[in-house]
Write an enzyme that holds these catalytic residues in place. Structure first.
Site, mmCIF file in Angstrom:
data_model
loop_
_atom_site.group_PDB
_atom_site.id
_atom_site.type_symbol
_atom_site.label_atom_id
_atom_site.label_comp_id
_atom_site.label_asym_id
_atom_site.label_seq_id
_atom_site.Cartn_x
_atom_site.Cartn_y
_atom_site.Cartn_z
ATOM 1 N N HIS A 58 0.836 -1.203 0.000
ATOM 2 C CA HIS A 58 0.000 0.000 0.000
ATOM 3 C C HIS A 58 0.875 1.260 0.000
ATOM 4 O O HIS A 58 0.735 2.134 -0.858
ATOM 5 C CB HIS A 58 -0.913 -0.029 1.236
ATOM 6 C CG HIS A 58 -1.809 1.161 1.370
ATOM 7 N ND1 HIS A 58 -3.113 1.163 0.938
ATOM 8 C CD2 HIS A 58 -1.592 2.398 1.890
ATOM 9 C CE1 HIS A 58 -3.661 2.345 1.178
ATOM 10 N NE2 HIS A 58 -2.755 3.118 1.759
ATOM 11 N N GLU A 59 1.792 1.322 0.955
ATOM 12 C CA GLU A 59 2.640 2.518 1.066
ATOM 13 C C GLU A 59 3.551 2.652 -0.156
ATOM 14 O O GLU A 59 3.908 3.759 -0.558
ATOM 15 C CB GLU A 59 3.462 2.484 2.355
ATOM 16 C CG GLU A 59 2.649 2.387 3.655
ATOM 17 C CD GLU A 59 1.620 3.498 3.848
ATOM 18 O OE1 GLU A 59 1.759 4.559 3.203
ATOM 19 O OE2 GLU A 59 0.659 3.300 4.615
ATOM 20 N N HIS A 98 1.843 4.692 -2.697
ATOM 21 C CA HIS A 98 2.041 6.124 -2.420
ATOM 22 C C HIS A 98 3.435 6.564 -2.879
ATOM 23 O O HIS A 98 3.608 7.598 -3.522
ATOM 24 C CB HIS A 98 1.925 6.394 -0.916
ATOM 25 C CG HIS A 98 0.520 6.411 -0.383
ATOM 26 N ND1 HIS A 98 -0.451 7.244 -0.878
ATOM 27 C CD2 HIS A 98 -0.070 5.710 0.622
ATOM 28 C CE1 HIS A 98 -1.588 7.060 -0.193
ATOM 29 N NE2 HIS A 98 -1.381 6.127 0.717
ATOM 30 N N GLU A 105 -4.375 8.377 -2.612
ATOM 31 C CA GLU A 105 -4.963 7.132 -2.124
ATOM 32 C C GLU A 105 -5.277 6.197 -3.292
ATOM 33 O O GLU A 105 -5.196 4.975 -3.152
ATOM 34 C CB GLU A 105 -6.218 7.451 -1.302
ATOM 35 C CG GLU A 105 -6.669 6.346 -0.374
ATOM 36 C CD GLU A 105 -5.680 5.991 0.740
ATOM 37 O OE1 GLU A 105 -4.735 6.775 0.990
ATOM 38 O OE2 GLU A 105 -5.835 4.911 1.337
#
Lengths: 501, 501
Positions: free
Chosen positions: A262-263, A266, A292
């Protein structure tokens, strides 16, 4: 362009350096700093924030913004527009309001920690009322300055250009389909064999090595970033120095692994911003929704797919030294573990199917709180009623209800919708990307993220703030953001259980 | 005090926050930062330095400094004086000179890395000439502003209040006694059995655990600081956040251990500064000489003593799991290893007996370079000649001669003498402390640093910059700084081999 414009570029380049310094100090605070330095660090950060505000609101800047001529270049034009937006936000509020607001949220956050623990809404009501009152004042003042409604003014803080009128129809479409869809998904899931849990322990060094391997597989440049540990995982840092964090649980490697993926989504966005504009407002990532969308595209759309699970399964066996043929370590079971759906009370623990329900509730209620239609004292009852309507759950206490998130006590109203706008955007971007570049998912089945990353670089990352979020979505996908790609994705992955989902 | 003075305090408190931010960013650069962020970080730091300079040289500050009345309090008076000194240094130089100097040293540092490697003085001569020329300009301009000779102006940058006239007689006394003393020490050492080397390997985690144990034994507060790894060990960080670094060699634990003890001496000074004045100029540590005196007092005076070696020996055996009775792990042999003397070419590797020789050479030559008495082209020959005179060694190449240190290429003239002034101060402080508080060394034989730390807190740390370095030494020891305590210490430890040395 004229001299005034160039002078503004120099001015904002200094702000960019200050932002970098603040970024590293904030990262350090969460990851490195010894406990005894907390008070002093808070002072230091407040001082740097104060400097940032001073630079941005210096009288010279207002004059330059009036005189500036950016010329025809669309990046310079967008840059000047973004400078004006930042300046308007910064100058909209009288100093006393900013000060009062900072103090109120600091007090409320403190009260919140205990109130959440005890599920005691009455305890937080006075301080949260004060935060809400001041946030309304902020919303009205900012709205007047920017020509926006109060709630739109708050939205614009987190997601430049996004308006309530963009969100309402999309969320209505979503709310109409979601409860029934969740029911169908659960029915389907119950009709299938349960996923086999993978027994640990999984040592932290092995989990960390796996995280690093996967980050790099996705395209993370380790010479320009780091992976570390913090209580609350995040992606921060500075220009050319993107730092993400996770936390490890030795009994289950999946949360940390998916957190890293997930990160990394980003991080790849930040790493893909155009070099030429890195120090300018137009060169920054395009707000919370797009950010996001990038993390959820990687984590949810891609890394929970059958294609990725197939590539991942043998890598996991190697990472944890699992003997060949051990039950549960095959691609199908990994995929089942990664796509398990379970309605629950806690937003941050929710799967991609039930997550939007948490957001729909918060979006509706925070609009009503800001407009004054919902008295704050009635929040718990309203919250619990909506959660029951959308998820069929009876909230047992406010700690697992309207007090679970730090956002409102911190004065962050207008932030929640971005999570689900991000999820919808991720689905719509993936749909478009795979249509335009059919080899994207086959490549991912081989662990090759290059085609996907190339498409994202061109259609999202590389555009930074040269266009608004709605425009970037329109250009990349051929239509305005809506819920259809997301709903279709959920249907294919969780109801049809399609091979390509 | 009046309003102008209070306004200055607020002004300098902002500078203090900025210094903290710079401190953490510099630490991060050495310890944490990914390589690809180097260029951007340099820009960020330059921007913050620029802000610091702007705040310090703002026209309002000059006015306030003229109007300020600090009242009778000696701390406020000293604070205002220190503000004036900082302001004078900052405003002494025209912007173009600062800029030219920064660029010249950056260029020269780059050339130096290769030139040192190749022992090629000719390669660095042009850029180093430019650095020297600009440093002279800086020295003259600063000297004019502060009413100091050029070399004193440079000294004042690193060691406020120290003048060449303070140093010359002390170094003359030292130079007179040193060469013969070194000869006697070596003769004595050769007459004794050689120290038994301790065979490794010593794992990094064990060395690190030992370092942490010793730091805390000395009084380091781990809630307000850290121990990490960097290529060049240092003590940095920020207020309430003192961070020291070391580097590990698995074949020999002594360098890292002594490095940690050295940096802990620095850290204890920073941790002992008075809370009330932490954000003000008067609350800072008193310059390079006093700082180095604190690290050398811990590392050299105390932690290489028989008393400490006696306490340390069983701790080392435990730290590395050495079977009882293993040869070499007894206190006497540990002490021999910690006090081995060996003249060598490299300053940073020198023991406490031969170290001053390296400094005497550099001090004499840099004065002559700044005054113009020594043409830069003649530096290598002069350097080698002096090293031979003091240490009896023939420098084989300039890489191990006048090119070994980064100081001159970085424009740091006036810095070297502080190392040995620090060593002399350490000896004189220890002598006085042990006379005034006789239980200091017996306590250390039990690993108890409290009496020593208490004395240092009262006589050095707690005074910060409320008095000059010479005054602090005078008050603490009853006389001006001289070389006698140091020479007596060397004689007792290395010639008499006294039990209490």
């Amino acid at each position: 362009m004229n001299k005034a414009y160039l002078s503004l570029e120099r001015h904002f380049a200094r702000l960019s350096s200050l932002n970098d310094a603040i970024g590293i100090l904030c990262w350090d605070k969460e990851v490195i700093m010894p406990s005894g330095a907390a008070e002093r660090r808070a002072e230091n950060l407040a001082m740097l924030e104060g400097m940032r505000h001073e630079i941005l609101t210096a009288p010279a800047v207002a004059e330059l913004l009036e005189q500036a001529e950016p010329g025809d270049d669309i990046w310079r034009r967008a840059n000047l527009e973004e400078m004006r937006r930042l300046h308007a936000h910064a100058t909209a509020l009288p100093g006393e309001l900013v000060e009062a607001s900072t103090q109120a949220t600091a007090r409320c956050e403190m009260v919140w920690r205990t109130a959440r623990e005890n599920g005691d809404f009455a305890a937080i009501l006075p301080t949260l009322s004060e935060v809400l009152r001041l946030t309304r004042e902020v919303a009205v003042a900012t709205g007047e300055k920017l020509g926006l409604s109060p709630y739109d003014a708050l939205l614009d803080t987190f997601d430049p250009g996004t308006r309530q009128t963009d969100i309402d129809p999309v969320f209505t479409q979503l709310a109409a389909g979601l409860p029934e869809l969740i029911g169908t998904v659960l029915e389907k899931q119950n009709s299938l064999p349960a996923a086999t849990p993978l027994p640990g322990p999984f040592s932290v060094p092995r989990q960390e090595a796996l995280g690093r391997q996967l980050m790099q597989q996705l395209g993370f440049d380790v010479t320009r970033g780091r992976l570390d540990v913090s209580t609350h995982p995040f992606c921060g840092g500075a220009t050319h120095d993107v730092r993400l964090t996770t936390r490890y649980d030795e009994t289950d490697f999946i949360p940390a692994m998916m957190g890293v993926l997930h990160e990394t989504g980003h991080a790849l966005y930040d790493m893909g911003l155009p070099e030429t504009w890195l120090s300018q407002p137009v060169g920054q990532a395009g707000g919370m929704t797009l950010h996001e969308s990038q993390s959820l595209l990687m984590e949810m759309q891609v890394c929970r797919s059958n294609a990725f699970a197939g590539w991942l399964a043998p890598k996991l066996q190697a990472a944890f030294d699992v003997p060949a043929g051990t039950a549960g370590w095959d691609a199908q079971n990994i995929h089942r573990l990664l796509t398990h759906v379970q309605p629950g009370f806690i937003r941050v623990d929710a799967d991609e199917v039930t997550y939007p329900a948490h957001i729909l509730v918060r979006y509706e209620l925070e609009k009503a709180l800001i407009s004054g239609d919902l008295p704050l004292a009635d929040l718990p009852a309203a919250f619990n009623e909506r959660i029951h309507a959308l998820l069929g759950l009876h909230v047992p206490d406010d700690g697992r209800g309207c007090l679970q998130d730090i956002h409102w006590p911190e004065g962050l109203f207008g932030y929640f919708p971005c999570y689900t706008l991000g999820a919808l955007t991720a689905a719509q971007l993936r749909e478009a990307a795979c249509k335009q570049v059919p080899q994207i998912m086959p490549a991912i089945a081989n662990g090759d993220f290059t085609p996907l990353l190339g498409w994202l670089r061109e259609n999202v990352h590389g555009r930074a703030r040269s266009a608004s979020m709605p425009q970037i979505v329109q250009d990349a996908t051929g239509r305005k953001l809506d819920a259809s790609a997301y709903l279709a994705h959920i249907h294919r992955r969780y109801v049809e259980r399609a091979e390509d989902a």
